[in-house]
Design an enzyme around this catalytic site. Sequence first.
Site, short mmCIF file in Angstrom:
data_model
loop_
_atom_site.label_atom_id
_atom_site.label_comp_id
_atom_site.label_asym_id
_atom_site.label_seq_id
_atom_site.Cartn_x
_atom_site.Cartn_y
_atom_site.Cartn_z
N SER A 47 0.80 -1.28 0.02
CA SER A 47 0.21 -0.09 -0.25
C SER A 47 0.68 1.47 -0.07
O SER A 47 1.62 0.96 0.83
CB SER A 47 -0.41 -0.34 1.31
N CYS A 48 0.67 2.31 -0.44
CA CYS A 48 1.18 3.16 0.00
C CYS A 48 0.27 4.89 -0.13
O CYS A 48 -0.65 4.74 0.45
CB CYS A 48 1.82 4.04 -2.01
N GLY A 49 0.44 5.82 -0.75
CA GLY A 49 -0.39 7.22 -0.84
C GLY A 49 -1.48 6.71 -1.92
O GLY A 49 -2.78 7.06 -1.45
N TRP A 100 -4.02 4.26 0.84
CA TRP A 100 -3.94 5.31 1.25
C TRP A 100 -5.21 6.65 1.63
O TRP A 100 -6.40 7.05 1.60
CB TRP A 100 -3.30 6.35 2.07
#
Length: 289
Positions: free
Chosen positions: A239-241, A268
């Site tokens: 996952s990330c932004g 996110w």
Amino acid sequence: MTESKSRFVVSADWLQAELGKLDLRVLDASFYLPAQKRDADAEYAAGHIPGAIRFDQDKIADHSTSLPHTIPSPDYFATEAGRLGINENDRIVVYDGIGVFASPRVWWLFRVMGAKNVFVLDGGLDGWKAEGRPLETTVPGHAPAAFTPNFDASRVVRLDAMRDIVSSGAMQIADARSAGRFAATEPEPRAGMRAGHMPGARSLPSGVFANQGRFKSLPELRQTIEEAGIDLSKPVVTSCGSGITAAIITLALESLGHHDNKLYDGSWSEWGSRDDTPVVTGPPTPVKA
């Protein structure tokens, strides 16, 4: 390349020698955050690797959602890839300006859609320019192609599945955002986002996988991931932004032979914008000895 390097990453020497081959497609997938103060389209127009096709990650995306650059439908992707003259059997080399930043997302996207021969250029365009390699400003012509998708939905995590993963702990969560965003000691760059991370997540900031745009060796990748508390014998969701730099972790995992991994596409931008998803703050739980 040596055995200590990822089989999915190619050198500038290799790419320059292969330019012009009929089955080679080079894609400029550059993408920048506002804080980076760079314009991907302007840089492409000013000079790109000869024959490179601009791949806009915001355009070739799902436009039915408010989330940024999420994965498009297989049919839409196939249509757009075909318009760019790409079929699923081509050798595809993806690069970005920085080196290993946005290009792994397009590497992942093509692989999820069924392409097999997809690679990332080590060092990116910045490295290519620094070495004085050839550039062109003309937009290459290309005949339309037929891309036949073979979408692997099992590699993509949606919101409901991510809720289950967080609540059950069925998969390890690797978060590619900065350590400050993970811990909620620095603000999110997008408005309306809560700060912090998903319960149980591990912090693996995207920048730790490369040195000056060049992907780390396999032993270095393994050490980086394990020191963050990720067990490479168990499944991982990245996952990330907004789903782009999560693919850097995916590239590292796949390079190490770890194939039981998925990418949370909403990342996110989705999780942090809701008020019904659990969020915790502070550094990750210390790794058990």
